[in-house]
Each structure stands twice: as structure tokens, then as C-alpha cells.
Design an enzyme around this catalytic site. Structure first.
Site, PDB file in Angstrom:
ATOM      1  N   PRO A   1      42.395  30.579  44.727  1.00 13.32           N
ATOM      2  CG  PRO A   1      41.781  32.495  43.546  1.00 13.32           C
ATOM      3  CD  PRO A   1      42.866  31.932  44.423  1.00 13.32           C
ATOM      4  CB  CYS A   2      39.727  25.736  43.722  1.00 12.92           C
ATOM      5  SG  CYS A   2      37.949  26.048  43.506  1.00 12.92           S
ATOM      6  CD  GLN A   3      37.863  29.806  40.213  1.00 11.44           C
ATOM      7  OE1 GLN A   3      38.917  29.799  40.851  1.00 11.44           O
ATOM      8  NE2 GLN A   3      36.896  30.659  40.456  1.00 11.44           N
TER       9      GLN A   3
END
Length: 419
Positions: A121-123
Site C-alpha cells: 500500500p502506497c499511502q
């Protein structure tokens, strides 16, 4: 020749996997924490299995509502359903995930894994996420999911891997995360090359800038093309993604509908309109009267003046947000006369203000199918929710988080030549 095998980590709805599957790779397992995305992966795996069996009528019966999801899955071998592993990748779950992947390797009599693909996940790495975080996301555990990724490299020893993430990874932690990744992958026996790619250069009708990290075992030196400079001959304008879809008002649409016109060259070359006689999930969200008034102003401003709406230029009676200095472009038209749209992100699941349809008569944000097409998903790709139904919010979220399949396929074709 045996198919080249891969494991998909942090699989999401399977955009990256779709590209590798259509390029001729054979998936061993998909690992994903989100339950709705896992349903999507199972349904898409069902599609590919039934297509290989020349039995797509069953899949079409499900899409058209003749049979339910449970009945669809009865036509699929258990090992295909079991290859979708609905667990979060972490120390607590890794042994169970390893067990399930090992079981797939045993059932399929696979001696070695050729490739691992996926991106955490890139958050925690995104610039927007860090700007909104109290601690600049330094304490976010997702910063260290690359360590888990490396554990899977060590366990399955693939020849290569493909790691996708946001450009913010370059600057996250002043570059320390990326440097630590390089060192850790080196420790596991892999060299890497980092590419800054834009999906529109791969034929996707969307400006989507991402990092692609290609890794390979140090016992061979692959001839990796320069994906930074790749330029596809598949290109068009955004209207090519919309012009054969039926007109809708806000809150309209259904699970299936028919095309309003014949296909076009872009949809054929990108393999988006891929043989179905009907469209799935061309559904829109409802809007307030106030939002629709703003949408008309934004569309009129773009279509007649080629100008974007600045929130501060709205009449005072339409201004409800207190923040007047940032995100002043929060209402934005998906311009059909440009070669790429703005980036489709998961926030589209919350509201459609940043994705206004360019037709002022329809006066709405884009539909699930229109968002999927901007991401280059084929029309046969169905996005599930936890429960059966239209699942608009779950679909938007999965689409926004996905890797464009068309870009993934082109990368996969190059990796295939190397392997």
C-alpha cells in the site's frame, strides 16, 4: 513450453496480475487483505479459467444475473479459489500464507517460482498522505512492508521481481526507505533498477506516474528495456473511453447494459472492448442539486474556454468548504479532448467531484465502468463487493488503487522475453 509462474503480493483487485496473465504468465497465488478485492480476484480467476475451457457462457450467466456468485464458483476447481489468499502480509500471518502458497505449488507440481509481483500500500509513501499525517507518516507500519516483500523473495527465490509504488517513495524519509530497500534486496541476492513511468506512455488514457522497481537474481544480467522512455503506439483522446457508452444521469445505471455505438480503434487496440455484447457496471452515484450546479459551471468553463474551475471563483452561495487555499481544483472535469485524464485514485470512492463527466447534459461524475476504462481494465472485468450487487463504492476503491492492466501487460511482455 511451461508457462512462466508468478506470485502476486498485495494484489488488490488484480490490475497488475491481469497484465501478466494476459501476457501468458501463470499465477500461483494472489495475496490480498481486502475481502471485496479477493472476491474480485476470484471472479476474475473464474473468468480466465472458463475462457480457457471455452465455456464463457457460465461467466456471462453470472454477469447477467442468471446464476449467483456461489453457483459461478461451483464451476471452478477448488485450487483456483484457494489460490486467492485473503490475509494481510505480516509476521503474524506469514506462516499461514506460506503454507497456502506451498500447497498451491504442490498441487500444480511447480518446482520453482519464476517471478514475484506486487507493491505494498502506497499511502505511507505518497506526498498527499504524508502532508495530511500528523507525524508525516513516519510511524506508519506500511513504511516497512517492503521488509515483508523481501521475506517472500527469500522464501521462494524467484528469478525476478516487479515492485510497483508511488513516486513519493523516492523522497519518503529523505530517501532512506528506498536506500534501505536496495540494501535489503541486495542482502537477499537481488540487484534492482528503478524506473519512473507514466501510464499514458503505455497507452493508458490517464496521467499516472509511478515507480517500477525491477529486481533480478545476481547470477544473471538481464537486458532490461528503459521503461522511463517507453512510448506505446496505442494512443487516443479521452473521449475514446466514453463515446460508445450509454448516456446516464446521476444515480442511474445497472449491472449490465448494451453499447450505444460500435467500437473504436483505441478500445480494440487496448483490448478494452474485448468481445462482450454488453457492458458491466456502467453505474453512477447520485449528486446533490448544489453539486450538479457546480458541475455545470466546471464543464461549461472547460468546454468553452479550456479553463479549469478554481473553487474560489464559484458564487458564494455554492462555497461550503472552509479551506480556500489548498485543493482549489477539487471540482475537475475529465476532459475528453485531452490524451490523458487526471490520475484516478481511491478517493473516487468517497465523491466524484474530481472526476466530472465532460458531457454537460449528463451532468454527473464518471461511472464505475468509465473509471475502469481510464485505468484500461477490459469491459469483461467485474469488480465485486463483499456482498453481491452493484457495489459501486467497493468498485471505485479497487479501481483507484489498481495498476493499469495495459501498462502491466507491456511490462510483463518485456519480462517474459528476459525469462
Amino acid at each position: 513450453m511451461d508457462k512462466i509462474t508468478y506470485i502476486d503480493l498485495f494484489a488488490g483487485a488484480g490490475g497488475l496480475s491481469e497484465g501478466f496473465k494476459t501476457a501468458g504468465f501463470d499465477p500461483i497465488a494472489h495475496v490480498e487483505i481486502d475481502q471485496a478485492a479477493c472476491k474480485t480476484l476470484t471472479t476474475r480467476s473464474s473468468y480466465h479459467y472458463l475462457k480457457e475451457q471455452n465455456n464463457l457462457e457460465i461467466y456471462n450467466d453470472y454477469i447477467t444475473g442468471v446464476i449467483g456468485r456461489k453457483e459461478l464458483y461451483k464451476y471452478i476447481p477448488n485450487e483456483i479459489a484457494d489460490s486467492i489468499i485473503n490475509l494481510g502480509i505480516c509476521e503474524e500471518n506469514n506462516l499461514e500464507i506460506f503454507r497456502q502458497i506451498d500447497n498451491q505449488l504442490s498441487i500444480k507440481d511447480i518446482k520453482e517460482v519464476d517471478l514475484i509481483v506486487g507493491g505494498p500500500p502506497c499511502q505511507a509513501y505518497s506526498l498527499v498522505g504524508r502532508a495530511r499525517s500528523e507525524h508525516n507518516m513516519r510511524r506508519d507500519p506500511r513504511n516497512f512492508l517492503y521488509v515483508q516483500y523481501a521475506n517472500y523473495l527469500e522464501r521462494y527465490n524467484p528469478k525476478m521481481f516487479v515492485f510497483e509504488n508511488v513516486l513519493g517513495l523516492l523522497s519518503a524519509g529523505s530517501g532512506i526507505y528506498l536506500e534501505n530497500m536496495r540494501k535489503l534486496f541486495k542482502k537477499k541476492g537481488y540487484s534492482i533498477e528503478i524506473f519512473r513511468v507514466n501510464a499514458e506512455n503505455f497507452g493508458v488514457l490517464q496521467m499516472r506516474k509511478r515507480l517500477i522497481i525491477i529486481g533480478w537474481k545476481e547470477d544473471f544480467i538481464p537486458n532490461i528495456p528503459n521503461f522511463d522512455r517507453y512510448k506505446s503506439d496505442i494512443n487516443s483522446f479521452v473521449n475514446s473511453a466514453f463515446d460508445d457508452l450509454p448516456e446516464l444521469e446521476d444515480g442511474q445505471g445497472s449491472k449490465i447494459c448494451t453499447y450505444s455505438s460500435i467500437s473504436n480503434k483505441y478500445l480494440e487496440k487496448a483490448e478494452i472492448r474485448n468481445g462482450n455484447e454488453f457492458i458491466t457496471q456502467h453505474v453512477t452515484r447520485p449528486h446533490t442539486i448544489q453539486d450538479k450546479e457546480i458541475y455545470k459551471i466546471a464543464v461549461d468553463k472547460w468546454n468553452n474556454k479550456m479553463e479549469r474551475l478554481n473553487y474560489n471563483d464559484l458564487p458564494d452561495r455554492l462555497k461550503t468548504h472552509k479551506n480556500r487555499t489548498s485543493f482549489v481544483d477539487r471540482f475537475k472535469v475529465v476532459a475528453n479532448n485531452l490524451q490523458s485524464s487526471q490520475t484516478v485514485v481511491a478517493h473516487i470512492a468517497k465523491d466524484g467531484h474530481y472526476y466530472i463527466h465532460p458531457d454537460i447534459e449528463q451532468n454527473r461524475s464518471i461511472s464505475v465502468r468509465e473509471a475502469a476504462r481510464l485505468q484500461s481494465f477490459p469491459d469483461s472485468f467485474y469488480f465485486e463487493g463483499v456482498k453481491e450487487g452493484t457495489n459501486r463504492t467497493a468498485a471505485f476503491k479497487q479501481i483507484g488503487n489498481a495498476v493499469p492492466p495495459l501498462m502491466a501487460k507491456i511490462i510483463a511482455q518485456q519480462i517474459k522475453e528476459i525469462l
